[in-house]
Design an enzyme around this catalytic site. Sequence first.
Site, PDB file in Angstrom:
ATOM      1  N   HIS A  50       0.838  -1.203   0.000  1.00 34.88           N
ATOM      2  CA  HIS A  50       0.000   0.000   0.000  1.00 34.88           C
ATOM      3  C   HIS A  50       0.876   1.259   0.000  1.00 34.88           C
ATOM      4  O   HIS A  50       0.591   2.227  -0.705  1.00 34.88           O
ATOM      5  CB  HIS A  50      -0.882   0.043   1.260  1.00 34.88           C
ATOM      6  CG  HIS A  50      -1.853  -1.089   1.393  1.00 34.88           C
ATOM      7  ND1 HIS A  50      -1.747  -2.037   2.370  1.00 34.88           N
ATOM      8  CD2 HIS A  50      -2.971  -1.405   0.680  1.00 34.88           C
ATOM      9  CE1 HIS A  50      -2.749  -2.900   2.276  1.00 34.88           C
ATOM     10  NE2 HIS A  50      -3.514  -2.545   1.256  1.00 34.88           N
ATOM     11  N   SER A  60      -2.731  -8.012   3.309  1.00 29.96           N
ATOM     12  CA  SER A  60      -3.238  -7.865   4.676  1.00 29.96           C
ATOM     13  C   SER A  60      -3.661  -9.213   5.235  1.00 29.96           C
ATOM     14  O   SER A  60      -3.779  -9.383   6.449  1.00 29.96           O
ATOM     15  CB  SER A  60      -4.432  -6.907   4.697  1.00 29.96           C
ATOM     16  OG  SER A  60      -4.097  -5.701   4.050  1.00 29.96           O
TER      17      SER A  60
HETATM   18  P1  AMP Z   1      -6.544  -3.797  -0.314  1.00 30.49           P
HETATM   19  O1  AMP Z   1      -6.328  -2.987   0.919  1.00 30.49           O
HETATM   20  O2  AMP Z   1      -6.069  -5.196  -0.214  1.00 30.49           O
HETATM   21  O3  AMP Z   1      -7.919  -3.643  -0.874  1.00 30.49           O
HETATM   22  O4  AMP Z   1      -5.593  -3.134  -1.409  1.00 30.49           O
HETATM   23  C1  AMP Z   1      -5.629  -1.772  -1.694  1.00 30.49           C
HETATM   24  C2  AMP Z   1      -4.761  -1.514  -2.895  1.00 30.49           C
HETATM   25  O5  AMP Z   1      -3.423  -1.935  -2.618  1.00 30.49           O
HETATM   26  C3  AMP Z   1      -5.208  -2.299  -4.141  1.00 30.49           C
HETATM   27  O6  AMP Z   1      -5.059  -1.483  -5.285  1.00 30.49           O
HETATM   28  C4  AMP Z   1      -4.252  -3.471  -4.154  1.00 30.49           C
HETATM   29  O7  AMP Z   1      -4.052  -3.994  -5.449  1.00 30.49           O
HETATM   30  C5  AMP Z   1      -2.985  -2.817  -3.636  1.00 30.49           C
HETATM   31  N1  AMP Z   1      -2.076  -3.816  -3.082  1.00 30.49           N
HETATM   32  C6  AMP Z   1      -2.369  -4.775  -2.166  1.00 30.49           C
HETATM   33  N2  AMP Z   1      -1.284  -5.541  -1.953  1.00 30.49           N
HETATM   34  C7  AMP Z   1      -0.303  -5.069  -2.740  1.00 30.49           C
HETATM   35  C8  AMP Z   1       1.071  -5.445  -2.975  1.00 30.49           C
HETATM   36  N3  AMP Z   1       1.619  -6.466  -2.355  1.00 30.49           N
HETATM   37  N4  AMP Z   1       1.783  -4.711  -3.863  1.00 30.49           N
HETATM   38  C9  AMP Z   1       1.212  -3.657  -4.508  1.00 30.49           C
HETATM   39  N5  AMP Z   1      -0.058  -3.264  -4.335  1.00 30.49           N
HETATM   40  C10 AMP Z   1      -0.804  -3.954  -3.468  1.00 30.49           C
END
Ligand code: AMP
Length: 287
Positions: free
Chosen positions: A41, A195
């Site tokens: 993130h 997460s």
């Molecule tokens: P989430 O909180 O899982 O909904 O993710 C929020 C944003 O962070 C989304 O655009 C995900 O694709 C991105 N994201 C989650 N994990 C990663 C990671 N390991 N590397 C890059 N972006 C990520």
Amino acid sequence: MKKSPLPCLNTAEDLQQWRKSNSDSGAPFLVPTMGALHEGHLALVRRARKLAGKRPVVVSIFVNPKQFAAGEDLERYPQLIDSDLKLLKDLGDDAPDAVFAPSAEAIYPDGFTTTISPGALGDILCGHSRPKHFDGVCTVVAILFRMTACTDAIFGEKDYQQAQIIKAMSRDLQLDVEIHTAPTVRESDGLAMSSRNQFLSDEQRQQAAGLYATLQEVQRRVQGGKTNAAALRAWAEEELQSDSIKVDYVSIVDAHSLEQVKRAKPGDVCAVSAFLGTTRLIDNLRL
Ligand code: AMP
């Protein structure tokens, strides 16, 4: 270091007020998240900061109930707002200008009834095992775009299908939001940061590294001329399958249409989803 304190806005009114007092600096650049922030993130926030220039960067933190089906992990999804705010503030010069952390009622007030569906793109891959998941994603993202009045937003390639779906939604609904993407950030053994990784036992955590290792081997095979997608998928499924890893899918798809290919070629995407115990992890690699 700059900016203190980092405003945490909880309602549409807070957000509007904040936008009014920042209207001179241009339209916001949005980084949507569900919180429990990690380096993946933070990399999005840093990239947003770079791309936004002097325009304000807003990070949204909202665990969206509409993208979880009954029996999924909504109840145990980690909510860590205080440590999230600290991580963001500690970004110093790259810190966002505001965090938007609304309640469910602020996003879906009484009487809320509308759903945005991405159509066929939302039925394949993760949509196959999580029906309506991408309806929930599109609906909340469209609301967040509207509430923040952003003109740019950034999504991680870790959720490759999601990024493609949001690009299509923004184009089809003429939302006038440019969608940027950023590469997947990984742990030192290759596991994509998520997460959900904190749900893994020590043993599952070790096994989870196999997801990326398998994707890399598929990439090597394609680059070495082995292009039969069915054979590659079968190999990868067998490689992953064990007592404690249950493969949801391994797919090789065109990077734009997300349609399954028969012959894999460099540039296609190999995407995988697997359960380690009750924790579902996803990953993908451009071949
Ligand atoms: P989430 O909180 O899982 O909904 O993710 C929020 C944003 O962070 C989304 O655009 C995900 O694709 C991105 N994201 C989650 N994990 C990663 C990671 N390991 N590397 C890059 N972006 C990520």
